[in-house]
Each structure stands twice: as C-alpha cells, then as structure tokens.
Motif scaffolding. Sequence first.
Motif, PDB file in Angstrom:
ATOM      1  N   ARG A   3       0.862  -1.183   0.000  1.00  0.00           N
ATOM      2  CA  ARG A   3       0.000   0.000   0.000  1.00  0.00           C
ATOM      3  C   ARG A   3       0.895   1.228   0.000  1.00  0.00           C
ATOM      4  NH1 ARG A   3      -3.569   1.101   4.693  1.00  0.00           N
ATOM      5  NH2 ARG A   3      -5.017   2.114   3.303  1.00  0.00           N
ATOM      6  N   VAL A   4       0.506   2.225  -0.773  1.00  0.00           N
ATOM      7  CA  VAL A   4       1.303   3.441  -0.862  1.00  0.00           C
ATOM      8  C   VAL A   4       0.388   4.645  -0.822  1.00  0.00           C
ATOM      9  CG1 VAL A   4       2.728   4.817  -2.418  1.00  0.00           C
ATOM     10  CG2 VAL A   4       3.208   2.389  -2.148  1.00  0.00           C
ATOM     11  N   TYR A  11       6.028  -0.637   8.065  1.00  0.00           N
ATOM     12  CA  TYR A  11       5.553   0.678   7.623  1.00  0.00           C
ATOM     13  C   TYR A  11       6.772   1.586   7.492  1.00  0.00           C
ATOM     14  CZ  TYR A  11       3.573   5.359   8.175  1.00  0.00           C
ATOM     15  OH  TYR A  11       3.254   6.679   8.019  1.00  0.00           O
ATOM     16  N   LYS A  38       4.072   7.648   2.255  1.00  0.00           N
ATOM     17  CA  LYS A  38       3.887   6.583   3.241  1.00  0.00           C
ATOM     18  C   LYS A  38       3.752   5.246   2.528  1.00  0.00           C
ATOM     19  CE  LYS A  38       1.502   9.552   6.545  1.00  0.00           C
ATOM     20  NZ  LYS A  38       0.269   9.755   7.300  1.00  0.00           N
ATOM     21  N   THR A  39       4.418   4.246   3.029  1.00  0.00           N
ATOM     22  CA  THR A  39       4.312   2.924   2.403  1.00  0.00           C
ATOM     23  C   THR A  39       4.160   1.850   3.477  1.00  0.00           C
ATOM     24  OG1 THR A  39       6.629   2.267   2.531  1.00  0.00           O
ATOM     25  CG2 THR A  39       6.010   3.667   0.675  1.00  0.00           C
ATOM     26  N   THR A  40       3.498   0.788   3.103  1.00  0.00           N
ATOM     27  CA  THR A  40       3.434  -0.384   3.979  1.00  0.00           C
ATOM     28  C   THR A  40       3.158  -1.610   3.117  1.00  0.00           C
ATOM     29  OG1 THR A  40       2.339  -1.387   5.880  1.00  0.00           O
ATOM     30  CG2 THR A  40       0.995   0.013   4.522  1.00  0.00           C
TER      31      THR A  40
END
Lengths: 110, 283
Positions: A8-9, A75, A24-26
């Motif tokens: 997810r970005v 994250y 933000k990334t995870t």
Amino acid sequence: MSKAPKPRVKSPKTAAKGDVVTIKTTISHQMESGLRKGKDGKLIPRQIINKFEALFNGKQIMSATLYPSISANPYIDFDMKVEEAGEFEFKWFDDNGEVYTKKAKMQLEG
Amino acid sequence: MMMTKTKKPIALAVGMLLGLSVATAQATDDMSLHISPQSQPAPEGLEDYAHGDARSGYIYATEETRTLQDDDFENPAFLWVEKAQEQWSTPEGDANKSCQSCHGDVESMKGVGAVYPKFDPEIGDLLNLEKRINRCRSEGMQATPWKWESDELLGMTSLVKMQSRGMPVNVSIDGPAKEYFEKGMKFYNTRVGQMDLACKHCHIDQNGNYMRAELLSQGQANGFPTYRLKWQKLGSLHRRFRGCNNNIRAEKLANGSPEYMALELYVTWRGNGLPIEAPSVRK
C-alpha cells in the motif's frame, strides 16, 4: 491463498515544485524472524522483507535495509523535495527472491 | 429479592415468575452492575469515545496507538480491509454471486455493524457479523464459509463494520435476544479457572487500575475486529475472549461457541452508545 503480500502506498497525486511531500508505504508481510519454533519444535525458517527501495523516474530516492527484529507489516515513510513530475516506483525485496512492486504517478501543480 | 412471609405458596410461585423479570429489568436499569461508575469525565478531546459511564478502549490506549488508529493509512488493519474491498465484488461459489450482486456497493452496509449480534428469526439463533457473513456465503453464494479467524473473514467483518464507523453501538436485548443476554451476563459474572476469576473482577471491579503493567480497560467491544500490536494481525472478539480465558487459567472455548456468542451480546450491549471504531488498533 490470500497470503501474497499486498503493498500500500500513499503519495500525493499533485504537488508544487519546491514542496516537501511525505510518502507513506506499507506491505502486508509476516516478517518471520527465523528465531521462532513451530508446533513440531523446529525453527521456522526466516522470511522477511530484507530491502526496500523507492525510485522516482528511475532514480533511487530512498532505500532501506530491514532486519529480523522489524515487526510484521512494515511501515516506512519518508519525505521528498519535489523537483519535477513523474512516476514513483516502490520495491520490496523478499528473502525468497520475490520482488513486490507498486507504482504511483505525481503531477506538478499549475 | 426476598419474598414476604405472608404470601401463600401459589402467590409465591407467581411472585417468583414475576420476580425473575423484575430482577432483569432492574439489572439493566442499574448500569453500575455492568460498568464501573466513572468519577471523572472522559479526558479532554476524547469525549466522543465515552457514553455515560462507558469508556472505549481508545481512551485507555497510549497516544502512539491512537495515532495509528486515527490515520487509515497508518492503521495496519487496512491491509485486510483493502483485500476485502476487492473480495466484495468478486463472484464466488456455485451461485456465481459476489456480495455486490445482492447488496450493491459496500456503503449499503451502513448501520449494519451497529446492531449485531442480533437474533435471526429465520434460523432461530443469535448471529454476529462473522456468522452472518458466513451465512451469506453458504446460503446466498453457495460458497464455502470462511474459517473463523481467517484473514478473509476478519477483513470482510472489518469492512462491513467499518461502514458504521462513528455510529453508536445499538444492540437489542429485547424479545428472543433476552435469553442470550442473560446467559452472557451470567457467564460474565461467573468465576472460572484456576485463578477463580470472572470477567467482572478485572473489567468492572478493577477497571482503571493496573494489573502489573496492564491498565485494565472496561473490555468494550466497539473496536473489534481489532489490529492488536501483540498479535501483529487483525483479530476477532472471540480470539480476545480466548486470550482472557487463557490468562486466568480457564478453559478456552471454541470461536463461535454458544457461550461466547451470548457473551458477545452482553459485552457489546455494555457499550451501547459508544462509537463503532472497527477496525481499531490496540496494543
């Protein structure tokens, strides 16, 4: 199985030149440390995301090496100064050799 | 409730019958039997997470944990929710239907999460959201029901419940649900296990106190399914029940067992009026 890691970005779709934007990334990943034992008493082999890389227009803007003590679903966020429009590419490198990627575009305002 | 000595046996029998319903009516009026009375108002800025004496687990969480929950991107539970969002419109099973085929967009589920667990007259039993979803799968879609603690079921439960975020919990304990409510209340107040503890000893009597390093919350259900940092994944309320039972050295019951279903109704009812927070983040 739905166990396949899912990235997810969250990155801005538009930004003005000179802006500092947060990306933000995870990724969903079990980050198996290799130190735990399974029900059979044997060690569960290590399988973690060992490297994260972010590229913008093909140029590396950020990279990180991850270690077994990092929690599941890692994250990562970072800031970037906007110079031009272009495309982000995010890469997560798995211990098993797989690379998970996600792309996102960003345009200049005005 | 004491009977007066002057009553005739037959009157006594009737009185006992009536007495039973009077006792429950009182039990539901006097909330101090269910929730520890709070002498302090909810902390500033967190008023939305309190209703009367009820306090959401959000208030007991640390600021860092709350920050995780407040941002839908930082909240790791959304990894599951996003998968469920794709699943919503994916046809499955012999009927080749998806959730969308019958329900339309997932936004149509607004308000549904707030009223479960609920008595279903069709099957004559109490259903919670997990069981309701699986019933849709087996009946409507003719697909295999998901396993209780599977990523798919946790994700879909969160997605459906999330549509009611911010709405007050509003489960009904009237009519046929009353029987389950009373069973759940009894479970809540019954000492079990080697430590001889009931739910109420921690979550009513010792609410707000520390048990070693643990701040004891009221054990409210409004945030479930929750991403627990300890679990490093989403988990159901029944998993939490099992954890509690294990901690007090009592027998862990099966997910979805009649005891836990009744307990879920009682525990959810204690939080009537609290906002739905699913999927929440707890430590």
